[in-house]
Design an enzyme around this catalytic site. Structure first.
Site: not given
Ligand code: AOF
Ligand code: ZN
Length: 353
Positions: A47, A157, A191, A199
């Site tokens: 956002e 294999a 492996t 990898l």
């Molecule tokens: C959003 N937009 O693009 C994402 C969200 O550790 P932080 O502060 O980055 O928060 C991580 C948490 O934020 C994650 O566990 C999930 O709940 C939310 N991710 N939220 O509004 C985003 N990636």
């Molecule tokens: Zn957020």
């Protein structure tokens, strides 16, 4: 929302421990003013980036987000607040964030501030896209895909161990794409010793640090001279092991201690350990012993089966013993999709449950 989801898809394998979120800002005239996804490493969130692009055009706009905007104070303020401050009039969101710090509070914050909230748009697709993140939050472990590349008769294999190459170039390139979309790639020590694999993710046009390379290595036998250990400082290598290994640690390998039983590493605990480290999606790439152990424990969420139109006869099976005595106990799957890759096919399956 479909555009937001396609932006989010590009972040898979790059944003752990966070979900991959897409955001599209549509201004009052109906034009796209900003779009973004969660950035590599998980921050900034989608956002904030999209709003930055939209600038003043965010006022009165509609924001489409593939996950409920966050409500918590992390390293930055909550996305819900950033949307409110930007003057967004309406938020269309795909699915509620399962993270306890959010869980409906993002939507509530927006509504309380007078922003229109329209939730659950393309919810099933959004949930499927972030299946890994949902798995980490609700089950404490990453979503597990088991990748197999076999002949028509399910062999990986010759009895001599020779396996290069059963599937063709297109299938192998696709397998690298699968790697790029996962947070971690997992192999058993058998492996690692037999193939000395790298990898890494080698695909033209895909710039990626590459997934964490993980070895299930109960006795910490991975040689310091292996391709994995000797490149651990460039691309992370983790060993899930019952014992410490000073030489491996000195080489830059992260050793995660897990309980070991007679059968080897306790895989349920090992998968939880990967979840605790923040991984949301892992690709298991071999070998047959690890595959059967995961299948027996019900730890496989998706099968990705590359099949070449050839036969091997004698040779090593993709899956080792499952200890089955009656047909009714066979692990069953339902077909998800089929993709043609040159002469080969990729079939994906989900547990039938
Ligand atoms: C959003 N937009 O693009 C994402 C969200 O550790 P932080 O502060 O980055 O928060 C991580 C948490 O934020 C994650 O566990 C999930 O709940 C939310 N991710 N939220 O509004 C985003 N990636
Ligand atoms: Zn957020």
């Amino acid at each position: 929302m479909a555009l937001a989801l396609s932006l989010a898809r590009r972040g898979l394998g790059r944003v752990w421990p966070n979900p991959s979120v897409g955001c599209v800002i549509v201004d009052r005239d109906g034009h796209v003013a900003g779009r973004s996804r969660t950035q590599d490493g998980g921050r900034p969130h989608a956002e904030t980036e999209a709003l930055l692009e939209a600038g003043a055009r965010a006022r009165g706009a509609t924001a489409y987000v593939s996950l409920e905007p966050c409500a918590h104070h992390g390293q930055t303020g909550p996305c819900a607040q950033v949307l409110i401050d930007a003057g967004v009039a309406r938020v269309v969101s795909a699915v509620e964030d399962p993270d306890k710090r959010v869980a409906g509070q993002g939507h509530a914050m927006l509504s309380a501030a007078g922003v229109g909230v329209h939730a659950n748009v393309l919810a099933a697709q959004a949930k499927a896209l972030n299946e890994g993140f949902f798995s980490r939050i609700t089950r404490g472990r990453p979503f597990v895909t088991l990748k197999l590349a076999t002949t028509l008769d399910g062999k990986i294999a010759l009895s001599t161990g020779e396996s290069r190459w059963i599937t063709g170039e297109q299938a192998r390139a696709h397998a690298h794409l699968e790697r790029a979309q996962h947070d971690g790639v997992v192999v058993g020590i058998g492996t690692a010793l037999a193939d000395d694999p790298e990898l890494t993710c080698r695909l033209p046009g895909v710039r990626s640090a590459g997934p964490v390379r993980i070895v299930i290595d109960s006795k910490a036998r991975l040689p310091v001279s292996s391709k994995l250990a000797s490149s651990a400082r460039a691309t992370p290598v983790w060993a899930l092991s019952g014992s410490e290994s000073v030489p491996l640690q000195a080489a830059g390998v992260k050793v995660l201690r897990v309980p070991v039983t007679a059968g080897g590493v306790d895989l349920a605990v090992a998968m939880k350990a990967l979840g605790t480290q923040g991984l949301t999606r892992v690709l298991v790439e071999g070998g047959a012993t690890l595959a059967s152990a995961l299948l027996k424990l019900g730890l496989v969420d998706r099968l990705a089966w590359y099949r070449a139109p050839s036969l091997l006869g004698e040779g090593m099976s993709a899956v080792a013993s499952l200890g089955l005595t009656v047909i009714k106990d066979l692990p069953r799957f339902r077909h998800e999709e089929t993709i043609r890759l040159g002469e080969d096919v990729l079939e994906t399956y989900r547990p039938a449950t």
